[in-house]
Design a protein around this motif. Structure first.
Motif, short mmCIF file in Angstrom:
data_model
loop_
_atom_site.label_atom_id
_atom_site.label_comp_id
_atom_site.label_asym_id
_atom_site.label_seq_id
_atom_site.Cartn_x
_atom_site.Cartn_y
_atom_site.Cartn_z
N UNK A 1 0.83 -1.21 0.00
CA UNK A 1 0.00 0.00 0.00
C UNK A 1 0.87 1.25 0.00
N UNK A 2 1.92 1.24 0.80
CA UNK A 2 2.82 2.39 0.86
C UNK A 2 3.51 2.65 -0.46
N UNK A 3 3.95 1.59 -1.11
CA UNK A 3 4.64 1.74 -2.41
C UNK A 3 3.67 2.13 -3.52
N UNK B 1 6.86 -0.45 8.61
CA UNK B 1 6.24 -0.04 7.35
C UNK B 1 5.39 1.21 7.48
N UNK B 2 5.14 1.66 8.68
CA UNK B 2 4.34 2.85 8.90
C UNK B 2 4.96 4.08 8.24
N UNK B 3 6.22 4.02 7.99
CA UNK B 3 6.96 5.14 7.43
C UNK B 3 6.97 5.19 5.92
N UNK B 4 6.24 4.28 5.28
CA UNK B 4 6.29 4.14 3.82
C UNK B 4 6.00 5.42 3.05
N UNK B 5 4.96 6.14 3.43
CA UNK B 5 4.58 7.34 2.67
C UNK B 5 5.63 8.42 2.83
N UNK B 6 6.01 8.72 4.07
CA UNK B 6 7.00 9.77 4.29
C UNK B 6 8.35 9.44 3.66
#
Length: 183
Positions: free
Chosen positions: A41-43, A113-118
């Motif tokens: 989802x982040x990617x 993985x919580x940091x994916x967007x940033x």
């Protein structure tokens, strides 16, 4: 993340019995469901960010990150609240012993993985080294803690070592992200 997890499995092989190793590897495999969902989802958000100009990318990424974190937190809660049922879907009841380790590893995968967007912004603004530093520091924390703690405390120490590395990665990401949006 996956290489460090493999390191922990190899380390545990020399320290714990087969039963405990089976419990840990089972919990680790189940926890990767969160890692795959969160990472994917982040990617998936990255291409949308790359189309934006510098001003819009910051505000859009903040909004997307909030939604992403909310959805991932909801998924994490479901997995934690129903961890016993999830274990029983895939394994015999004797694997219920892995529930606490599974929950620790689920939180670890979530935090990592919580940091994916940033972290996507690091690439957008040509700060790839920051992502490398965060990953390296996180991996070093896991390896050092595992080497010292796993021989004495087994699979629980391995899970907590991974959690510590994930927490460090998350905190480092927050620090680098704040530095990025200030410039």
């Amino acid at each position: 993340y996956f290489c460090v997890n493999k390191f922990n499995i190899l380390l545990l092989q020399g320290v714990v019995d087969r039963h405990e190793l089976a419990l840990f590897t089972f919990a680790l495999q189940l926890s990767t469901i969160i890692a795959v969902i969160a990472g994917s989802a982040g990617k998936a958000i990255q291409p949308a960010l790359y189309k934006l100009n510098e001003i819009d990318v910051i505000t859009t990424s903040k909004r997307l990150a909030e939604y992403y974190k909310l959805v991932m937190f909801a998924i994490l809660l479901v997995f934690i609240l129903f961890s016993k049922v999830i274990i029983q879907l895939f394994a015999p009841d004797r694997f219920l012993e892995s529930e606490s380790v599974l929950q620790i590893l689920l939180v670890s995968a979530f935090l990592y993985n919580l940091r994916s967007v940033e972290s996507s912004l690091f690439f957008y603004f040509n700060k790839q080294k920051w992502a490398f530093y965060i990953t390296s520091i996180s991996a070093l924390v896991v390896v050092v803690l595992s080497i010292y703690l796993v021989p004495k405390y087994g699979m629980v120490a391995s899970a907590y070592s991974i959690l510590a590395g994930s927490a460090i990665a998350f905190v480092c990401n927050v620090v680098f992200y704040k530095m990025l949006i200030r410039t």
